[in-house]
Structures are given as C-alpha cells and as structure tokens.
Motif scaffolding. Structure first.
Motif, mmCIF file in Angstrom:
data_model
loop_
_atom_site.group_PDB
_atom_site.id
_atom_site.type_symbol
_atom_site.label_atom_id
_atom_site.label_comp_id
_atom_site.label_asym_id
_atom_site.label_seq_id
_atom_site.Cartn_x
_atom_site.Cartn_y
_atom_site.Cartn_z
ATOM 1 N N LEU A 86 10.545 5.964 -20.458
ATOM 2 C CA LEU A 86 11.167 6.561 -18.518
ATOM 3 C C LEU A 86 9.927 7.135 -17.641
ATOM 4 C CD1 LEU A 86 14.043 5.861 -16.989
ATOM 5 C CD2 LEU A 86 12.408 7.606 -16.168
ATOM 6 N N GLU A 87 9.307 7.608 -18.007
ATOM 7 C CA GLU A 87 8.203 8.203 -17.757
ATOM 8 C C GLU A 87 6.873 7.627 -17.429
ATOM 9 O OE1 GLU A 87 5.966 13.252 -17.951
ATOM 10 O OE2 GLU A 87 6.490 12.264 -19.406
ATOM 11 N N VAL A 88 6.958 7.376 -18.615
ATOM 12 C CA VAL A 88 5.253 6.708 -18.881
ATOM 13 C C VAL A 88 5.645 5.017 -17.661
ATOM 14 C CG1 VAL A 88 3.413 4.608 -19.820
ATOM 15 C CG2 VAL A 88 4.574 6.847 -20.591
ATOM 16 N N TYR A 89 6.490 4.581 -17.330
ATOM 17 C CA TYR A 89 7.200 3.611 -16.846
ATOM 18 C C TYR A 89 7.086 3.741 -14.888
ATOM 19 C CZ TYR A 89 9.999 -0.777 -14.497
ATOM 20 O OH TYR A 89 9.902 -1.474 -13.467
ATOM 21 N N LEU A 90 7.479 5.252 -14.862
ATOM 22 C CA LEU A 90 7.778 6.161 -13.414
ATOM 23 C C LEU A 90 6.322 5.519 -13.136
ATOM 24 C CD1 LEU A 90 9.142 6.647 -10.923
ATOM 25 C CD2 LEU A 90 9.605 8.987 -12.213
ATOM 26 N N LYS A 91 5.623 6.500 -14.176
ATOM 27 C CA LYS A 91 4.375 6.757 -13.562
ATOM 28 C C LYS A 91 3.665 5.638 -13.247
ATOM 29 C CE LYS A 91 4.233 11.132 -16.440
ATOM 30 N NZ LYS A 91 2.721 12.202 -16.582
ATOM 31 N N ARG A 92 3.655 4.653 -13.881
ATOM 32 C CA ARG A 92 3.046 3.343 -13.765
ATOM 33 C C ARG A 92 3.623 2.716 -12.002
ATOM 34 N NH1 ARG A 92 2.648 -0.824 -18.540
ATOM 35 N NH2 ARG A 92 0.024 -1.680 -17.026
ATOM 36 N N VAL A 93 5.096 2.936 -11.901
ATOM 37 C CA VAL A 93 5.369 2.494 -11.028
ATOM 38 C C VAL A 93 4.875 2.984 -9.781
ATOM 39 C CG1 VAL A 93 7.273 2.630 -9.557
ATOM 40 C CG2 VAL A 93 7.332 1.083 -11.548
ATOM 41 N N TRP A 94 4.451 4.700 -9.537
ATOM 42 C CA TRP A 94 4.014 5.049 -8.772
ATOM 43 C C TRP A 94 2.537 4.855 -8.666
ATOM 44 C CZ3 TRP A 94 5.676 10.719 -10.720
ATOM 45 C CH2 TRP A 94 6.582 11.083 -10.724
ATOM 46 N N PHE A 95 1.880 4.377 -9.504
ATOM 47 C CA PHE A 95 0.603 3.975 -9.870
ATOM 48 C C PHE A 95 -0.056 3.183 -8.449
ATOM 49 C CE2 PHE A 95 -3.569 2.778 -10.824
ATOM 50 C CZ PHE A 95 -4.779 3.971 -11.320
ATOM 51 N N SER A 96 0.892 2.041 -9.504
ATOM 52 C CA SER A 96 0.675 0.584 -8.536
ATOM 53 C C SER A 96 1.896 -0.056 -6.873
ATOM 54 C CB SER A 96 1.064 -0.222 -9.439
ATOM 55 O OG SER A 96 0.115 -0.182 -10.661
ATOM 56 N N ASN A 97 2.741 1.533 -6.492
ATOM 57 C CA ASN A 97 3.082 1.248 -6.090
ATOM 58 C C ASN A 97 4.093 0.001 -5.637
ATOM 59 O OD1 ASN A 97 1.757 2.749 -3.767
ATOM 60 N ND2 ASN A 97 -0.397 1.445 -4.016
ATOM 61 N N GLY A 98 4.645 -0.387 -6.988
ATOM 62 C CA GLY A 98 5.579 -0.816 -7.633
ATOM 63 C C GLY A 98 5.793 -1.016 -8.972
ATOM 64 N N ILE A 99 6.114 -2.151 -9.311
ATOM 65 C CA ILE A 99 6.187 -2.437 -11.039
ATOM 66 C C ILE A 99 5.349 -3.891 -11.293
ATOM 67 C CG2 ILE A 99 9.330 -2.266 -10.391
ATOM 68 C CD1 ILE A 99 9.526 -5.485 -10.505
ATOM 69 N N TYR A 100 4.226 -3.980 -10.191
ATOM 70 C CA TYR A 100 2.904 -4.800 -11.348
ATOM 71 C C TYR A 100 2.270 -3.830 -11.089
ATOM 72 C CZ TYR A 100 7.245 -7.757 -8.876
ATOM 73 O OH TYR A 100 8.393 -8.924 -9.597
ATOM 74 N N HIS A 101 1.357 -4.693 -12.035
ATOM 75 C CA HIS A 101 0.230 -3.853 -12.291
ATOM 76 C C HIS A 101 -0.602 -3.703 -11.271
ATOM 77 C CE1 HIS A 101 -3.288 -3.002 -14.383
ATOM 78 N NE2 HIS A 101 -3.267 -2.475 -15.449
ATOM 79 N N HIS A 102 -1.398 -2.938 -11.433
ATOM 80 C CA HIS A 102 -2.336 -2.649 -9.463
ATOM 81 C C HIS A 102 -3.053 -3.574 -9.466
ATOM 82 C CE1 HIS A 102 -4.955 -0.549 -12.434
ATOM 83 N NE2 HIS A 102 -5.747 -0.363 -11.368
ATOM 84 N N TYR A 103 -4.147 -4.438 -11.283
ATOM 85 C CA TYR A 103 -4.907 -5.411 -11.051
ATOM 86 C C TYR A 103 -4.359 -6.428 -10.949
ATOM 87 C CZ TYR A 103 -9.952 -5.462 -10.752
ATOM 88 O OH TYR A 103 -11.753 -5.251 -10.233
ATOM 89 N N GLY A 104 -4.094 -6.520 -12.509
ATOM 90 C CA GLY A 104 -3.497 -7.706 -12.989
ATOM 91 C C GLY A 104 -2.476 -8.540 -12.475
ATOM 92 N N CYS A 105 -1.242 -7.844 -11.401
ATOM 93 C CA CYS A 105 -0.384 -8.068 -10.884
ATOM 94 C C CYS A 105 0.647 -8.486 -11.850
ATOM 95 C CB CYS A 105 -0.990 -9.195 -9.852
ATOM 96 S SG CYS A 105 -1.534 -8.679 -8.329
ATOM 97 N N ASN A 106 0.678 -8.398 -13.193
ATOM 98 C CA ASN A 106 2.025 -9.071 -14.243
ATOM 99 C C ASN A 106 2.950 -7.598 -13.561
ATOM 100 O OD1 ASN A 106 0.436 -11.552 -15.442
ATOM 101 N ND2 ASN A 106 -0.792 -9.391 -16.364
ATOM 102 N N LYS A 107 3.690 -8.283 -14.014
ATOM 103 C CA LYS A 107 5.523 -6.969 -14.499
ATOM 104 C C LYS A 107 5.112 -5.995 -15.490
ATOM 105 C CE LYS A 107 9.482 -7.968 -14.635
ATOM 106 N NZ LYS A 107 10.685 -9.017 -14.287
#
Length: 653
Positions: A86-107
C-alpha cells in the motif's frame, strides 16, 4: 534551517522510480525582492496541485485522501506485505498525480488486497476519510474498489489506439459522458466561428460534459467555475507576486494572468501569452496555467502546470547564441521553402534554474520548454524557450557510472565519444529542440493547427527533435562555439538512435505498444532511419543486440529527408500521412527485442524513471515581522513533502 553539507542528488527508490533532488544554484545571489517574488510564485505553483490530480482521473483525489489517512493513521505492523505494498502504491499515486503511470498512462496494479484495504478503512478515524454526506465507509470502499482493483475498469488515462473512440476509452477527466465524435463535432463548430487572425485555443480550459437534457456544455476552469477554490488561492499568491514584480511589464503580465483566471476568457489568455513573450528584462520568470495538452487524447485541453525559474546567467550564453542566429537556421532548414518563416520573430531562449515545480511538471518534469503553444502567437510575436540547467545537472549526476552505456553501446570507440561529448550534446540538442525546433516552420494559410488530431503531438515532437538532430551535425555549431569539433555530434546521433530503437523499451511493459508522444517520436525517427538507406544496422553478438552506425553523413541526410516530410505533414495538415507515419514506425514493439532489452536492463538494477523532491522555501522574518530572507532547505523526505502538500495545499477535497 541550513542546507545539508552532504547534499545528495539521488534519493529514494520504489517501483520503477527514483527520486532526485535539484539545487537552487545561485539563489543566494538574487536580491531580497527577487527571492520574495520566487516565494510568492512558488506558492501559486503549489496551490495548483489538486487540479492536476482531478484532471488525470475523476477518482484520484478521493483515492489519494483515503490512502493517506490509512498510511498515516493505521496502527498495524508496517512491515507486513500488504502495508508495504500500500505504501508503494500511494507513493506511485503521489508521483503520477493519480492512479495512472505518469508516462505509460496504464493503471497501476495494487500489490495489496481489497480485503486488506476494507479492513484498514474500518480501523482508522472515519471522520478523516473523504466521505460524502450520508456515505459510510463501506459505501466509499464500494465506490472505489473496482477503480483500484479491476484492470478493465477505467484502465488507461489516455488512449491513443488507432480505430478506437479515444475520448470514451480514456479515463482522464476532461470529458464526461461524451464520445470522440461528439467532442470533435462540438469543437469543430467552434473553430468554424473563430477569428482567423486571432484564433483562440478552443477547449483549452474546460471540461466537456452534458446537461440534464443531454446537451453538450463546457465547465470552464476559472475563479468562478470548476476548480474555483484552487484558482482563487493561485490568484491570491499571484497578487502578492505582482506587488514585488521586477518591472512594470512583469507586473502587467501577472495581472493579465489573474484576469484570465477570474474570467476563464481564452482571448485574455492570448493577451497574457503575448505580453509574457515580450517580458524579457527580468531575472525571475514563471509558467502557470492550463498549458500541456498531451494528457488529452484529442490534444485540446490543457493540464495544469507550474514552474518558477530564474536565469542561469553563465549557461544562457549558449541559448542566446542560438536565438541570435534563429533566422540563419530557419533559412537553411532542409524543408520546402514554402514552409519556412520568411521572418523569425521574437525567439528568446534562456538556460534557467528551476526554483519550484508544480502540477504536470512535478515530480516528473521536462528538461526544456517552449511556449506559448498557439501557432499564430509564435508566428506574430515569437516564443520563449528554456532549458532547465539544474534539472539536467541532477539527471547527469545520477547517471554517471551506472553501467548503462557499457551494457548497450556497441564498441569502445563509440563509448569513448559518448563519454566525452554526451552531456554537452544532450544540452545542446534540448536547446535546439526547444529554442528553434518548436518555433520553426509555418502552417499554410487556412490549415487547422489541430488537423493532425491524436497524431499531432507525436508529429510536433518529431519535428522539433529532427530539427535539432539535423543541425547538431552542422559546421555552423562549431563556428558558433557551441560544439568543440566536428566529431561531437556523433555521440548525440548514436545515443538518440539507440534510445529510439532499443533502450527506451525499458519503459514499456511486456506485451504493450508505445503510447506516449515523446517515445513515439523517438521510435518514429529511429525506425524510419533504420528502414531507409544503410547508414545504420542492428547486429547480434553473444545473444545481445547492438546498434551500429556506419555512415553518419548519410544518417544526417536521412534526418533531413524525414524532417522535410514531417514539416510538410504539419504545414499542410495531412492527417492520413501523419497517421501512416506514426502507425508504421512509432507504435509497434518487437517482442523478442523487448524481452532482451528488459533482461539486460534488469541486471543493472536501475530505475527507468526519475522525478524530483522540491526544495522547501522558508521565509525568515525580522523583528518588524517583515521577510528578511528566503532560506532553501533540501532535507525534506518524499513522503513528508507529499503529506505536507496534501495538508497545506488541499483545495478540492
């Protein structure tokens, strides 16, 4: 707080991401008024954070808030697999401004279970959760469960797959209940009514939806419209910035931006953009607004972004040399003379230090920017280009000695060239791309700037990259003192083609195609050049694929040919040619080569994506309560910064 003496560029790693820090080189030499101006503009930048979260997905803010409460308040063993995931997931959400990869756009795929999340939600204070009136914890969980855990529900932030309804299949929050056909017809009608001399960027600052009767309507992003609370905070800090502006023109620019935010009138945004281009005699500058259109599958709507900057005086000599010679570069471009600008106007270029990143420029950011986007403003009034020196410096420091070049470069001679010239060539190519590439060429009269639709962003990036690549090998750059000799460009050619053909594949998941516009652009150029002529080839040695370039002069001619065609496509608005070029060369991935590259990269233990932790700007007050200085603090951790931002700059949830 003092800056740590043991400043580290590289910081935390998780998933496929590495966090870096950037230094505010020379900030201490700014005047007090300039420092206060940077501080006020930085505040205006950070208050846009919630906007981009909401733009990137309608559930992002709720999910972020919910997970932050669990992360901060849950009293369990934090070393458990579920909590760590969950911590890793939240850090990814912070990084990408949401639940989608900031570059690839996949969830993202969560590594924790739905049952764990539900149990955790019942163990925290429900009053802190983003519950709507009358909503229970179970209701909240049920609302968000499939969005988080079901791969096929709202699966991609931006879909650009040919032949699909790009609007209906994209999860970005720019459209609601609208099809691609409806959106294109709606904005097509608006474009037919535009002033040909001053055509506004239709749809740039709004969400397209339907009213209760099913009629299309725009929800304008303004101080009295959608995102009103966030925009009012931005405006508040812009007003403070206007009070400490460096001159009357800068003050006027800020006031025009405020006027635009308060009205949502795109004509006023154009007025602001024109005056912003003219505002040159300042040390401090900024970008703030709905600008970046790459997050919209139709390339119309601007995601919110912010950047505060000040000039890097020493490095700016390079970009000013380029901009002073802009007309020469335009006149000697290998494109049809019909598509050249007879007179290049207002090309300004600076190397800058970023002082604060925000919105779509944070934590992942560009290394160069050219604005405004409107072609008619570029043609009539010019543009501003920046290369961000402290960001590129951080990237370079993090990359040195990581073994990447040794693994993928074919031979020692080429590796030696890259080690000597690469950093300087990368900076120069970025300068040429931003300063001249985006500002070069012109549309033929009557051509719609959006005629290339979903392919427009890729074609535009390819055009700017090709322009830079073509001139990297020109003797003019040695003559101007921008490159040390006629061999240096080879380092850029090899690195660029290697990236486009092979190494950027480390950013693609197995079985996926290339979606992101910049990656498509690089693949397009590299694969087209590989398929034409015999300047370069791929070979295998001991089971490893290598790029070989045997004729750099011929490769430059291929780049010239492709630049001429890409400019023709852009100038004539040739949608079918753009579609063919992108689909043939920029999208498909060779699965066998992909598997090989991923395996080789994995052994290096590197993160394919980098992002940044912002420095903290801290005002120091004197005994009269006035700001006496602005201190820069670099010691804030990633999680602390993200949680602080969610507390201090929460405006929409």
């Amino acid at each position: 707080m003092e800056q740590p003496e043991n400043f580290k560029y590289s910081d935390e790693r998780f998933a496929d991401l590495q966090l870096l820090r950037y230094r505010l080189n020379g900030f201490e030499r700014l005047t007090l008024i300039q420092k206060i101006l940077v501080y006020c503009l930085a505040k205006a930048t950070l208050f846009g954070r919630d906007i981009v979260f909401d733009q990137f997905g309608k559930y992002n803010l709720k999910i972020r808030k919910m997970l932050e409460v669990v992360y901060a308040d849950l009293c369990i063993d934090r070393s458990s697999d579920d909590f760590q995931a969950l911590e890793v997931y939240l850090k990814r959400v912070w990084f990408s401004n949401g639940i989608y990869h900031h570059y690839g756009c996949n969830k993202f795929v969560p590594g924790f279970s739905a049952s764990f999340l539900l149990q955790a939600l019942h163990q925290v204070d429900a009053r802190k959760l983003p519950l709507e009136e009358g909503q229970t914890v179970d209701d909240l969980f049920n609302e968000l469960r499939d969005v988080i855990f079901e791969p096929d529900v709202l699966s991609r932030r931006v879909n650009k797959a040919d032949g699909e309804d790009l609007v209906a299949t994209s999860a970005c929050n720019f459209y609601d209940g609208v099809t691609q056909q409806e959106a294109e017809a709606f904005y097509g009608e608006q474009k037919r009514q535009l002033d040909e001399e001053r055509p506004i960027s239709v749809g740039l600052n709004s969400r397209l939806t339907k009213d209760a009767d099913g009629h299309l309507k725009e929800e304008v992003w303004s101080a009295d419209g959608r995102y009103a609370n966030a925009i009012r905070y931005i405006v508040c800090w812009l007003r403070k910035a206007a009070q400490v502006a460096e001159n009357e023109q800068q003050q006027h620019v800020i006031e025009l931006l405020i006027d635009y935010y308060e009205t949502g009138d795109l004509h006023r945004f154009d007025d602001y953009s024109i005056e912003w281009v003219k505002c040159l005699d300042t040390k401090v500058d900024f970008i703030n607004g709905f600008i970046e259109v790459y997050g919209d599958p139709l390339g119309l709507k601007g995601s919110w972004e912010g950047l505060v900057e000040y000039i890097d005086e020493e490095a700016t000599h390079r970009t000013q040399t380029i901009s002073r010679n802009a007309q020469w570069f335009e006149d000697h471009s290998p494109i049809d003379p019909r598509f050249r600008k007879p007179v290049v106007k207002g090309v300004s270029a600076n190397v800058i230090c970023a002082a604060m990143l925000g919105g779509d420029e944070y934590p992942s950011t560009a290394i160069g920017i050219n604005l405004p986007n409107a072609d008619w403003i570029r043609a009539q009034h010019g543009s501003k280009s920046i290369t961000i020196s402290n960001i590129t410096d951080a990237y370079n420091k993090a990359a040195h000695g990581n073994g990447f070049r040794e693994e993928f470069v074919a031979d020692e001679e080429t590796l030696h060239l890259i080690n000597i010239y690469s950093d300087a060539c990368d900076d120069l190519h970025t300068d040429l791309h931003e300063c001249l590439g985006h500002g070069s060429g012109r549309l033929l009269p009557g051509v719609d700037p959006d005629a290339l639709k979903a392919y427009g962003n890729t074609i535009e990036e390819a055009r700017a990259d090709l322009f830079g690549l073509y001139y990297m090998a020109d003797a003019k750059l040695v003559e101007l003192g921008l490159l040390p000799d006629g061999e240096a460009y080879k380092a850029q050619y090899y690195s660029y083609m290697l990236n486009g053909l092979m190494t950027q594949l480390v950013r693609i998941e197995p079985g996926h195609q290339i979606e992101e516009a910049h990656m498509r652009n690089r693949a397009l150029i590299a694969h087209w050049c590989l398929a034409h002529g015999n300047a370069m080839s791929l070979s295998k040695e001991n089971g490893k694929t290598y790029l070989n370039i045997s004729d750099y002069a011929q490769l430059r001619q291929l780049i010239a040919q492709l630049l001429a065609e890409v400019q023709r496509i852009k100038s004539e608005g040739d949608f079918e040619a753009a579609r063919s070029l992108v689909e043939d060369y920029a999208v498909k991935v060779d699965p066998a080569l992909h598997e090989e590259v991923l395996a080789r990269y994995k052994k290096l233990n590197l993160a394919p994506y980098k992002g940044f932790i912002n420095p903290q700007l801290l005002p120091v007050y004197n005994s009269e309560g006035e700001i006496a200085d602005i201190q820069v603090y670099y010691g804030e951790s990633y999680a602390h910064q993200m949680l602080r931002y969610s507390s201090e700059y929460a405006t929409l949830i």
